[in-house]
Design an enzyme around this catalytic site. Structure first.
Site, PDB file in Angstrom:
ATOM      1  N   ASP A   1      -4.122  10.057 -14.386  1.00 18.65           N
ATOM      2  CA  ASP A   1      -2.776   9.680 -15.413  1.00 18.65           C
ATOM      3  C   ASP A   1      -1.835   8.253 -15.119  1.00 18.65           C
ATOM      4  O   ASP A   1      -0.887   8.128 -15.338  1.00 18.65           O
ATOM      5  CB  ASP A   1      -1.648  10.688 -13.817  1.00 18.65           C
ATOM      6  CG  ASP A   1      -2.137  12.443 -13.755  1.00 18.65           C
ATOM      7  OD1 ASP A   1      -2.908  12.804 -14.517  1.00 18.65           O
ATOM      8  OD2 ASP A   1      -2.065  12.321 -12.726  1.00 18.65           O
TER       9      ASP A   1
ATOM     10  N   ASP B   1      -2.020  10.884  -9.704  1.00 17.98           N
ATOM     11  CA  ASP B   1      -2.585  10.496  -8.200  1.00 17.98           C
ATOM     12  C   ASP B   1      -2.258   8.805  -8.379  1.00 17.98           C
ATOM     13  O   ASP B   1      -3.730   8.220  -7.797  1.00 17.98           O
ATOM     14  CB  ASP B   1      -4.137  11.168  -7.851  1.00 17.98           C
ATOM     15  CG  ASP B   1      -4.435  11.118  -9.151  1.00 17.98           C
ATOM     16  OD1 ASP B   1      -4.155  10.243 -10.136  1.00 17.98           O
ATOM     17  OD2 ASP B   1      -5.666  12.249  -9.715  1.00 17.98           O
TER      18      ASP B   1
ATOM     19  N   CYS C   1      24.788 -20.586  -0.481  1.00 17.27           N
ATOM     20  CA  CYS C   1      23.584 -21.596  -0.345  1.00 17.27           C
ATOM     21  C   CYS C   1      22.577 -20.375  -0.452  1.00 17.27           C
ATOM     22  O   CYS C   1      21.611 -21.438  -0.902  1.00 17.27           O
ATOM     23  CB  CYS C   1      23.175 -20.510   1.568  1.00 17.27           C
ATOM     24  SG  CYS C   1      24.736 -21.912   2.436  1.00 17.27           S
TER      25      CYS C   1
ATOM     26  N   ASP D   1       2.246  16.273 -12.183  1.00 13.03           N
ATOM     27  CA  ASP D   1       0.416  16.643 -12.330  1.00 13.03           C
ATOM     28  C   ASP D   1       0.167  17.762 -11.347  1.00 13.03           C
ATOM     29  O   ASP D   1       0.802  17.346 -10.602  1.00 13.03           O
ATOM     30  CB  ASP D   1      -0.652  15.035 -12.210  1.00 13.03           C
ATOM     31  CG  ASP D   1      -1.428  15.831 -12.308  1.00 13.03           C
ATOM     32  OD1 ASP D   1      -2.123  16.632 -13.802  1.00 13.03           O
ATOM     33  OD2 ASP D   1      -2.233  15.648 -11.464  1.00 13.03           O
TER      34      ASP D   1
ATOM     35  N   CYS E   1      25.782 -18.200   3.154  1.00 11.75           N
ATOM     36  CA  CYS E   1      26.379 -17.425   1.953  1.00 11.75           C
ATOM     37  C   CYS E   1      25.787 -17.436   0.978  1.00 11.75           C
ATOM     38  O   CYS E   1      24.516 -17.886   1.026  1.00 11.75           O
ATOM     39  CB  CYS E   1      27.697 -17.200   1.451  1.00 11.75           C
ATOM     40  SG  CYS E   1      28.114 -19.863   1.342  1.00 11.75           S
TER      41      CYS E   1
END
Length: 718
Positions: free
Chosen positions: A615, A611, A16, A423, A13
């Site tokens: 940028d 890219d 745990c 871009d 669970c």
């Protein structure tokens, strides 16, 4: 610091998972630990100089769980899970085989005779044995001063069985108090049968949540054909290969490593990595990737990376880490889970106390049933599964669609994006100039080799596009080119066969051909001193899917902006073609970052798409950074989201998937919290005045259903 994703065994669970996480995070040398209950994995950042994986395993084992740290951890964990599932299935079937007779016989007698009590006890003992894992797990947790889901099952069934056993052995005790002796063996049997069934269904559903990552892992072959110095071939495991080894690949086989072609040529289907459906031609010197499919020819590869170092393995590792990360909303669940079981035990005791205090000892059986029902119906599993199952399915689904999401934070942030900054070059456009229009005059065919030779020598960016176009049409460069001269800002001139040729802009054409009407609207003009031979329009063309992608983003309620360093006329033309209303031209990297900051100050949640290199400033500033690429060139370590190919349509798909995933997380949490808020009071007996009292048997059925329903709701993403 190293980062590892390690399979975890024996968790039942969310509590745990929290126990394992806390156990590991408190170890010296561990900087960060996060457990994904849905995927059964531990993601840990640690200092290998201070602590080893074996030390972590020992600590986790002392807490009652286990880590898989072998060389083939994934395979070993999968094998252990399979064995556990088979054993769970047997225990569940056995529990029902013995439990159904117990339930039927109990329903046939309102006041069971003594012989029936003994028979029910005998039939219940095998069910207790089949559910022994609840007691071993609950006991281990208790020894550590913790409580989990198994603690609730252990307490509820133990209390019911001990009470029933006492009544079976000494029924006169209750008769002396004027009470009818009742036994609750059917509650014990049905609680265990229902909880085991719920765990079985939950395990099966959880396997489906990881189907996407398993399909990625299945792309990479397990063996390769190694070519030794003598030229002989032998099959070896991938793990034996080293950079510099040579591997042969035959037609129809999957490529086992990342490497470079040494000999041969073929067409390779790279769609599983990049998403591009068209096979790519490969020749000597070209790079190939593990997991891609060789279609036609046979070839020899020099190994660059194998096993865990390939691009495919990096993708799998990235997806696994993302699935193991936690969404911000998970913090609320973790806090609730930490106090959930002790709170439920306290509520069960309070329920029993109130029943006895209000109604007296004559209502003792109802008080006991209600307290047991409270223990059984409370479900931390549903809370623990709500977030990780949706994340596991959502991030895996994204990977299948060639969208790599770095972590849960990025996924949750993506759904809030209401402004996208694109871009231009390489994102909206192809990223390299192409010939998009041309006008060829009658003598062009004769002098095309001269144009190819001139453009091959030219350093102008557009010259490469012209040269590539001519080569693709089968032309070869003239070998007698002479007197080559570059005219800055206008073009080039040269001679061939005693004739002077030139190629350049319209101004150069008008200068060389005075009195000739030179058409407007073309980028490159080619001719000699007597005539115009060809006109070419060369530009960085808009991608075929860019406009549709922009339209889809707008339909999602997102404002789209374009930034470019190009001149205004070029920016305006691309923006118009792509359907973008807001754009800026002539911007530098600093300007892009400032623009993103301006949008954020205006209250926008901004995604920057570029890219990942030039940028980088704007990407770092944005709320969500998205890198465009084709698999090997993507900035995986920079961007929060990576689109594995050049198709911008992946962006609105990522936004939609993010929104669906977050919506399902919220639905799961709503139902998980709502289930406990509503069902615990009902189990406690608040509806008893209107004749409704929930028995432990039906409480256990409701608890099992709640966990399974959360997982099934998450699977809707698939």
């Amino acid at each position: 610091m190293e980062k590892q994703v390690i399979p975890v065994l024996d968790m039942s669970c969310a509590v745990c998972a929290a126990t394992v996480e806390k156990t590991v995070s408190e170890l010296p040398g561990v900087a960060e630990a996060s457990v994904n209950f849905s995927a059964n994995t531990l993601q840990v950042v640690y200092d290998p100089k201070k602590i080893s994986l074996r030390d972590m395993q020992t600590a986790v084992q002392s807490a009652g769980y286990d880590l898989v740290i072998s060389e083939n951890a994934e395979a070993d964990a999968a094998d252990a899970e399979r064995r556990h599932y088979v054993a769970q299935k047997r225990r569940t079937v056995g529990a029902w085989i013995f439990g159904i007779p117990v339930m039927v016989l109990s329903m046939c007698f309102h006041e069971p005779p003594i012989w029936l009590m003994w028979l029910l006890m005998v039939l219940t003992l095998p069910v207790l044995y089949l559910g022994r894992s609840f007691y071993t797990s609950g006991w281990k947790a208790a020894r550590k001063g913790r409580a989990n889901m198994d603690t609730l099952v252990m307490l509820s069934t133990a209390v019911s069985f001990v009470f029933s056993l006492f009544t079976t052995i000494y029924p006169r005790f209750w008769e002396s108090l004027g009470l009818v002796p009742h036994v609750y063996y059917e509650s014990v049997a049905m609680i265990i049968a229902f909880v085991l069934s719920g765990k079985l269904l939950e395990a099966r559903a959880k396997q489906s949540t990881s189907a996407s990552i398993r399909s990625l892992m299945g792309l990479q072959p397990k063996t390769a054909r190694l070519v030794d110095e003598s030229g002989e071939e032998r099959d070896v495991p991938i793990g034996m290969l080293r950079p510099g080894n040579r591997v042969s690949v035959r037609p129809g086989e999957k490529i086992p490593v990342d490497g470079v072609l040494l000999e041969g040529s073929s067409y390779v289907d790279e769609s599983m990595i990049s998403g591009e459906s068209e096979a790519v031609a490969k020749q000597s010197g070209d790079r190939v990737l593990a997991g891609t499919l060789n279609q036609r020819g046979a070839f020899l590869i020099q190994v660059e990376a194998s096993g865990a170092d390939t691009v495919l393995s990096r993708m799998v590792r990235m997806v696994r880490e993302a699935q193991g990360s936690k969404a911000p909303v998970q913090g609320i669940v973790d806090k609730v889970s930490a106090v959930f079981v002790p709170t439920v035990i306290a509520l069960a005791i309070l329920t029993f106390t109130i029943w006895v205090a209000v109604s007296g000892w004559g209502m003792f059986p109802y008080a006991l049933l209600s307290a047991v029902s409270v223990l059984v119906i409370a479900c931390p599993c549903a809370l623990g599964l709500a977030t990780p199952t949706a994340l596991t399915v959502g991030i895996g689904k994204a990977a299948q669609q060639h969208i790599l999401i770095k972590d849960a934070f990025a996924l949750e942030n993506m759904c809030r994006v209401n402004a996208v900054v694109l871009d231009k070059t390489g994102t909206l456009t192809e990223g390299h100039p192409q010939v998009v229009d041309e006008q060829l005059y009658p003598d062009f065919e004769q002098f095309a080799p001269v144009l190819l030779a001139a453009e091959t020598r030219s350093e102008h960016p557009l010259a490469l596009a012209l040269a590539d176009t001519l080569r693709q049409r089968g032309y070869r460069p003239a070998d007698d080119l002479a007197d080559f001269e570059s005219l800055t800002g206008r073009g080039v001139t040269c001679t061939s066969g005693g004739t002077t040729f030139w190629v350049g802009n319209r101004a150069l054409a008008e200068e060389r051909l005075p009195g000739v009407s030179v058409p407007d609207g073309y980028t490159a003009y080619f001719g000699n001193d007597r005539e115009l031979l060809a006109l070419f329009e060369v530009k960085d063309a808009l991608k075929a899917t860019s406009r549709e992608a922009v339209e889809q983003l707008k339909r999602c309620g997102i404002e789209v902006y374009m930034l470019t360093g190009d001149k205004e006329s070029t920016a305006a033309e691309v923006a118009r073609a792509a359907g973008i209303d807001h754009y800026r031209w002539g911007v530098l990297p600093d300007d892009k970052e400032r623009f993103v900051a301006e949008l954020q100050q205006a209250g926008k949640c901004v995604a920057m798409v570029g890219d990942g290199i030039n940028d980088s400033q704007a990407l770092a500033r944005a709320d969500v950074s998205v890198a465009m690429g084709k698999g090997t060139d993507v900035a995986m370590d920079v961007a929060m989201v990576t689109l594995m190919n050049s198709d911008l349509l992946l962006l609105p798909r990522a936004v939609t998937l993010s929104r669906r995933t977050v919506r399902i997380i919220r639905e799961n949490l709503f139902w998980a919290f709502g289930y406990n808020v509503v069902c615990i009071p009902v189990a406690a007996g608040v509806l008893y005045p209107v004749g409704l009292l929930l028995t432990p048997m039906w409480a256990s059925a409701a608890m099992a259903f709640s966990s399974v329903s959360v997982v099934l709701n998450s699977l809707r993403l698939r």
